[in-house]
Design a protein around this motif. Structure first.
Motif, PDB file in Angstrom:
ATOM      1  N   GLN A  79       0.838  -1.191   0.000  1.00 18.39           N
ATOM      2  CA  GLN A  79       0.000   0.000   0.000  1.00 18.39           C
ATOM      3  C   GLN A  79       0.876   1.244   0.000  1.00 18.39           C
ATOM      4  O   GLN A  79       1.747   1.399   0.847  1.00 18.39           O
ATOM      5  CB  GLN A  79      -0.907   0.025   1.222  1.00 18.39           C
ATOM      6  N   GLY A  80       0.608   2.111  -0.959  1.00 20.31           N
ATOM      7  CA  GLY A  80       1.301   3.387  -1.030  1.00 20.31           C
ATOM      8  C   GLY A  80       0.297   4.513  -0.891  1.00 20.31           C
ATOM      9  O   GLY A  80      -0.916   4.298  -0.986  1.00 20.31           O
ATOM     10  N   TYR A  81       0.792   5.716  -0.649  1.00 22.72           N
ATOM     11  CA  TYR A  81      -0.078   6.873  -0.479  1.00 22.72           C
ATOM     12  C   TYR A  81       0.305   7.965  -1.461  1.00 22.72           C
ATOM     13  O   TYR A  81       1.488   8.197  -1.720  1.00 22.72           O
ATOM     14  CB  TYR A  81       0.018   7.430   0.945  1.00 22.72           C
ATOM     15  N   LEU A  82      -0.707   8.621  -1.994  1.00 23.02           N
ATOM     16  CA  LEU A  82      -0.528   9.783  -2.846  1.00 23.02           C
ATOM     17  C   LEU A  82      -1.155  10.979  -2.157  1.00 23.02           C
ATOM     18  O   LEU A  82      -2.283  10.897  -1.672  1.00 23.02           O
ATOM     19  CB  LEU A  82      -1.213   9.573  -4.202  1.00 23.02           C
ATOM     20  N   TYR A  83      -0.428  12.079  -2.106  1.00 18.48           N
ATOM     21  CA  TYR A  83      -0.932  13.315  -1.516  1.00 18.48           C
ATOM     22  C   TYR A  83      -1.084  14.337  -2.629  1.00 18.48           C
ATOM     23  O   TYR A  83      -0.111  14.642  -3.334  1.00 18.48           O
ATOM     24  CB  TYR A  83       0.025  13.823  -0.438  1.00 18.48           C
ATOM     25  N   LEU A  84      -2.302  14.826  -2.795  1.00 13.57           N
ATOM     26  CA  LEU A  84      -2.590  15.768  -3.857  1.00 13.57           C
ATOM     27  C   LEU A  84      -3.066  17.097  -3.295  1.00 13.57           C
ATOM     28  O   LEU A  84      -3.713  17.140  -2.240  1.00 13.57           O
ATOM     29  CB  LEU A  84      -3.681  15.231  -4.790  1.00 13.57           C
ATOM     30  N   GLU A  85      -2.738  18.153  -4.017  1.00 10.41           N
ATOM     31  CA  GLU A  85      -3.304  19.474  -3.772  1.00 10.41           C
ATOM     32  C   GLU A  85      -4.018  19.835  -5.059  1.00 10.41           C
ATOM     33  O   GLU A  85      -3.373  20.004  -6.099  1.00 10.41           O
ATOM     34  CB  GLU A  85      -2.219  20.486  -3.418  1.00 10.41           C
ATOM     35  N   ASN A  86      -5.328  19.929  -4.976  1.00  6.35           N
ATOM     36  CA  ASN A  86      -6.189  19.993  -6.151  1.00  6.35           C
ATOM     37  C   ASN A  86      -5.875  18.764  -6.993  1.00  6.35           C
ATOM     38  O   ASN A  86      -6.007  17.662  -6.501  1.00  6.35           O
ATOM     39  CB  ASN A  86      -6.048  21.305  -6.898  1.00  6.35           C
ATOM     40  N   GLU A  87      -5.428  18.921  -8.226  1.00  7.51           N
ATOM     41  CA  GLU A  87      -5.136  17.759  -9.065  1.00  7.51           C
ATOM     42  C   GLU A  87      -3.640  17.469  -9.167  1.00  7.51           C
ATOM     43  O   GLU A  87      -3.231  16.557  -9.866  1.00  7.51           O
ATOM     44  CB  GLU A  87      -5.695  17.991 -10.463  1.00  7.51           C
ATOM     45  N   LYS A  88      -2.835  18.228  -8.460  1.00  8.51           N
ATOM     46  CA  LYS A  88      -1.379  18.119  -8.555  1.00  8.51           C
ATOM     47  C   LYS A  88      -0.828  17.181  -7.478  1.00  8.51           C
ATOM     48  O   LYS A  88      -1.141  17.326  -6.297  1.00  8.51           O
ATOM     49  CB  LYS A  88      -0.749  19.499  -8.402  1.00  8.51           C
ATOM     50  N   LEU A  89       0.002  16.248  -7.898  1.00  4.23           N
ATOM     51  CA  LEU A  89       0.664  15.337  -6.960  1.00  4.23           C
ATOM     52  C   LEU A  89       1.798  16.083  -6.267  1.00  4.23           C
ATOM     53  O   LEU A  89       2.683  16.633  -6.921  1.00  4.23           O
ATOM     54  CB  LEU A  89       1.222  14.124  -7.721  1.00  4.23           C
ATOM     55  N   VAL A  90       1.757  16.124  -4.938  1.00  6.22           N
ATOM     56  CA  VAL A  90       2.813  16.813  -4.189  1.00  6.22           C
ATOM     57  C   VAL A  90       3.736  15.841  -3.472  1.00  6.22           C
ATOM     58  O   VAL A  90       4.870  16.176  -3.171  1.00  6.22           O
ATOM     59  CB  VAL A  90       2.238  17.841  -3.177  1.00  6.22           C
ATOM     60  N   GLN A  91       3.251  14.619  -3.208  1.00  5.09           N
ATOM     61  CA  GLN A  91       4.090  13.630  -2.527  1.00  5.09           C
ATOM     62  C   GLN A  91       3.539  12.236  -2.784  1.00  5.09           C
ATOM     63  O   GLN A  91       2.329  12.038  -2.834  1.00  5.09           O
ATOM     64  CB  GLN A  91       4.113  13.905  -1.027  1.00  5.09           C
ATOM     65  N   ALA A  92       4.442  11.284  -2.934  1.00  2.00           N
ATOM     66  CA  ALA A  92       4.063   9.875  -3.063  1.00  2.00           C
ATOM     67  C   ALA A  92       4.895   9.080  -2.064  1.00  2.00           C
ATOM     68  O   ALA A  92       6.121   9.153  -2.082  1.00  2.00           O
ATOM     69  CB  ALA A  92       4.307   9.376  -4.481  1.00  2.00           C
ATOM     70  N   ASP A  93       4.238   8.367  -1.170  1.00  2.00           N
ATOM     71  CA  ASP A  93       4.913   7.494  -0.213  1.00  2.00           C
ATOM     72  C   ASP A  93       4.746   6.056  -0.688  1.00  2.00           C
ATOM     73  O   ASP A  93       3.638   5.519  -0.676  1.00  2.00           O
ATOM     74  CB  ASP A  93       4.321   7.649   1.188  1.00  2.00           C
ATOM     75  N   ILE A  94       5.859   5.465  -1.073  1.00  2.00           N
ATOM     76  CA  ILE A  94       5.832   4.105  -1.597  1.00  2.00           C
ATOM     77  C   ILE A  94       6.671   3.227  -0.681  1.00  2.00           C
ATOM     78  O   ILE A  94       7.847   3.521  -0.448  1.00  2.00           O
ATOM     79  CB  ILE A  94       6.379   4.074  -3.044  1.00  2.00           C
ATOM     80  N   PRO A  95       6.074   2.159  -0.158  1.00  2.00           N
ATOM     81  CA  PRO A  95       6.815   1.308   0.785  1.00  2.00           C
ATOM     82  C   PRO A  95       7.865   0.460   0.058  1.00  2.00           C
ATOM     83  O   PRO A  95       7.763   0.234  -1.154  1.00  2.00           O
ATOM     84  CB  PRO A  95       5.713   0.418   1.370  1.00  2.00           C
ATOM     85  N   PRO A  96       8.863  -0.010   0.781  1.00  2.00           N
ATOM     86  CA  PRO A  96       9.808  -0.946   0.176  1.00  2.00           C
ATOM     87  C   PRO A  96       9.053  -2.199  -0.253  1.00  2.00           C
ATOM     88  O   PRO A  96       8.150  -2.673   0.450  1.00  2.00           O
ATOM     89  CB  PRO A  96      10.773  -1.284   1.314  1.00  2.00           C
TER      90      PRO A  96
END
Length: 100
Positions: A79-96
């Motif tokens: 499971q990974g997480y995507l953080y968006l501001e409006n439609e723009k990706l600002v951060q992606a947390d991807i597990p090992p």
């Protein structure tokens, strides 16, 4: 006057729903791009949070967090997480994860 306020509230709710769907579509595209870049299989994308707030640009907008699940070998689930501001990706947390 009450009718005018009712129309404003209904219009705002419809607008928020429409824009949140647009953000969800953008999150799905970002998740697909991440999966392609990592060479993994994308399994699902789900919305965790949607909140109005002040963005990094200083403007008012919508901050959202999406959970995406992927598999690298067909057996494991990550499971990974995507953080968006409006439609723009600002951060992606991807597990090992294991490379398949």
């Amino acid at each position: 006057m009450a009718t005018l306020w009712l129309f404003i509230v209904i219009g705002s709710v419809i607008g928020f729903f429409w824009y949140s769907r647009k953000i969800a579509e953008a999150a799905n595209e970002h998740a697909q791009r991440q999966a392609k870049q990592l060479q993994v299989q994308l399994l699902s994308v789900a919305c965790k949070k949607v909140l109005p707030g002040i963005l990094k640009s200083g403007r008012l907008g919508i901050k959202s967090q999406f959970l995406f699940e992927f598999s690298s070998d067909g057996e494991s689930l990550y499971q990974g997480y995507l953080y968006l501001e409006n439609e723009k990706l600002v951060q992606a947390d991807i597990p090992p994860h294991r490379l398949g």
